[in-house]
Design an enzyme around this catalytic site. Structure first.
Site, PDB file in Angstrom:
ATOM      1  CE  LYS A   1      51.271 -14.431  19.454  1.00 47.56           C
ATOM      2  NZ  LYS A   1      50.660 -15.769  19.397  1.00 47.56           N
TER       3      LYS A   1
ATOM      4  CE  LYS B   1      50.692 -12.838  23.262  1.00 49.98           C
ATOM      5  NZ  LYS B   1      50.941 -14.140  23.902  1.00 49.98           N
TER       6      LYS B   1
ATOM      7  CB  ILE C   1      58.441 -19.689  14.195  1.00 43.84           C
ATOM      8  CG1 ILE C   1      57.508 -20.899  14.305  1.00 43.84           C
ATOM      9  CG2 ILE C   1      58.780 -19.405  12.734  1.00 43.84           C
ATOM     10  CD1 ILE C   1      56.140 -20.673  13.693  1.00 43.84           C
TER      11      ILE C   1
ATOM     12  CB  VAL D   1      57.859 -18.810  28.789  1.00 43.03           C
ATOM     13  CG1 VAL D   1      59.120 -18.481  27.987  1.00 43.03           C
ATOM     14  CG2 VAL D   1      56.665 -18.962  27.853  1.00 43.03           C
TER      15      VAL D   1
END
Length: 441
Positions: A209, A109, A140, A20
């Site tokens: 999550k 998370k 998303i 990431v």
């Protein structure tokens, strides 16, 4: 403050240069002009903290340090982006950044699910923000939707396919007829699953999550320790086939639902009617379905992981912070979705035994008269009706026949009692399989 102060670049420090982190560097380099136009000022990476370089991105022109805490103390950094993963060092890093007056963006998370209450309180006290869009469902924008787009709604429930690895495995089992172990091996060979896939296939990742989404949807504190978690390793190929015969698909769902008894938080395999859009989300894709009292059902679909998909969410958070960098703390969207102290601390999470839903039950029974009448009587004694039944003829040479039933809605404790009595029958062999059913309608 002088008018031109708002044109000063937003100075970003990134900690962690893995998948990431490298994706974030690349997207910012490629789309920097458009990003600046959207937040009204340039956004610059002024420092990177990483133990090693990543050949997937070019950092030759950037200030790179091997000591990530240098980024947290660097006075030139306005926003620290935490992408190192884990919880121990990451928590210390974020607290250090907050103490130094820096806003924080994270994709972590586990950090938010397990320590978010503490971190949000620290950030509110210091007058800075924590943004964590990338922590749930990759690219998303579900966090922004829950925290901002749906604020006029009373959220009734949400359900999500929020782990791409598990969804890929179940898709392979259905489409290719693979066993769980075969599908898992395929996912590992393609890089979708880790060498140790426990967090993915046993639901821990999805539970992290789910609790984040639930805290925003229901304005409640993060309560990761209250999430009921069940994985997919026990799903057999015959369950996939029987579900299809009954008009359902099996998905690994995270579900949060408001009831008169509290807010249910649960992650488990679930039969969903195959006509539902979310039942047709396959492969490594993610989707979240949210039911609001005003808007009705809305669904959010897209890639739940990946370098640039997740970087998209990271940079969206940076832009949001850049737009309000000089705003007073009370003028920014609260990290927890509500102002500090505004959470429903009384919100109860009922134990799984109190949950009411329908069930798929598979039994291996001897092929002789009277077995189904015994099963039906046991269910009736617990107030459970049989809504559908599949019973095929035994294969040649086989003495056991599989029996599959769909039940009416029942409290879990009742179903557990019925299953225990069914399993104790002399005519029933092996373990009785039970999977919950949700219509999501």
């Amino acid at each position: 403050m002088p008018a031109d102060s708002r044109r000063r670049p937003v100075r970003v420090g990134i900690c962690g240069l893995g998948t990431v982190g490298s994706g974030t560097v690349n997207v910012m380099a490629r789309n920097g002009e458009g990003i600046a136009a959207r937040c009204g000022r340039p956004v610059e990476i002024v420092q990177i903290g990483a133990r090693r370089d990543n050949p997937d991105c070019d950092t030759s022109a950037l200030n790179v340090t091997r000591e990530i805490f240098d980024v947290a103390s660097n006075p030139e950094v306005d926003v620290l982006v935490e992408l190192i993963g884990g919880t121990t060092v990451a928590r210390e890093l974020v607290l250090a950044a907050i103490a130094n007056g820096k806003h924080v963006v994270t994709a972590n998370k586990a950090l938010i699910a397990e320590f978010g209450n503490e971190l949000f309180a620290a950030a509110a006290e210091r007058g800075v923000s924590i943004a964590y869009e990338a922590s749930v469902a990759g690219g998303i924008p579900i966090i922004k939707s829950l925290r901002e787009g749906l604020v006029s709604n009373r959220i009734q429930w949400l359900a999500g396919i929020i782990n791409g690895t598990g969804n890929y495995i179940l898709t392979e089992m259905r489409d290719q007829g693979r066993s769980f172990n075969e599908a898992l091996a395929q996912a590992q060979a393609l890089g979708y699953a880790e060498a140790d896939p426990t967090f993915d296939v046993e639901g821990v990742d999805a539970a992290h999550k789910l609790v984040i989404m639930a805290s925003l949807a229901f304005a409640m504190p993060l309560q990761f320790d209250k999430v009921y978690t069940e994985g997919i390793s026990g799903i057999a190929i015959e369950d996939i086939r029987y579900a299809d015969e009954l008009g359902y698909r099996i998905k690994h769902l995270g579900i949060a639902r408001a009831t008169e008894h509290g807010i249910e938080l649960r992650v488990h395999p679930t039969l969903i009617p195959r006509r539902r859009l979310i039942a047709n989300v396959d492969g490594v894709m993610n989707a979240v379905l949210v039911q609001g009292d005003a808007v009705g059902p809305t669904m959010y679909y897209g890639p739940g992981a990946g370098a640039e998909a997740t970087a998209s969410a990271v940079i969206a958070d940076i832009v949001d912070l850049a737009r309000t960098l000089e705003a007073a703390p009370h003028q920014r969207v609260p990290s927890a979705g509500v102002a500090q102290g505004g959470c429903r601390t009384e919100a109860r999470v009922p134990p799984m035994e109190e949950v009411v839903t329908s069930y798929y039950v598979r039994i291996s029974a001897q092929d002789k008269p009277g077995v189904m009448s015994q099963v039906a009587q046991i269910c009736s004694d617990q107030g459970i009706s049989i809504e559908a039944l599949i019973q095929h003829e035994p294969q040649p040479g086989e003495t056991l026949v599989p029996v599959v039933i769909l039940t009416s809605r029942a409290r879990e404790v009742r179903l557990n009692q019925a299953v225990a009595k069914i399993q104790a029958l002399d005519s029933v062999q092996g373990e009785v399989v039970r999977i919950r059913v949700e219509t999501l309608g």
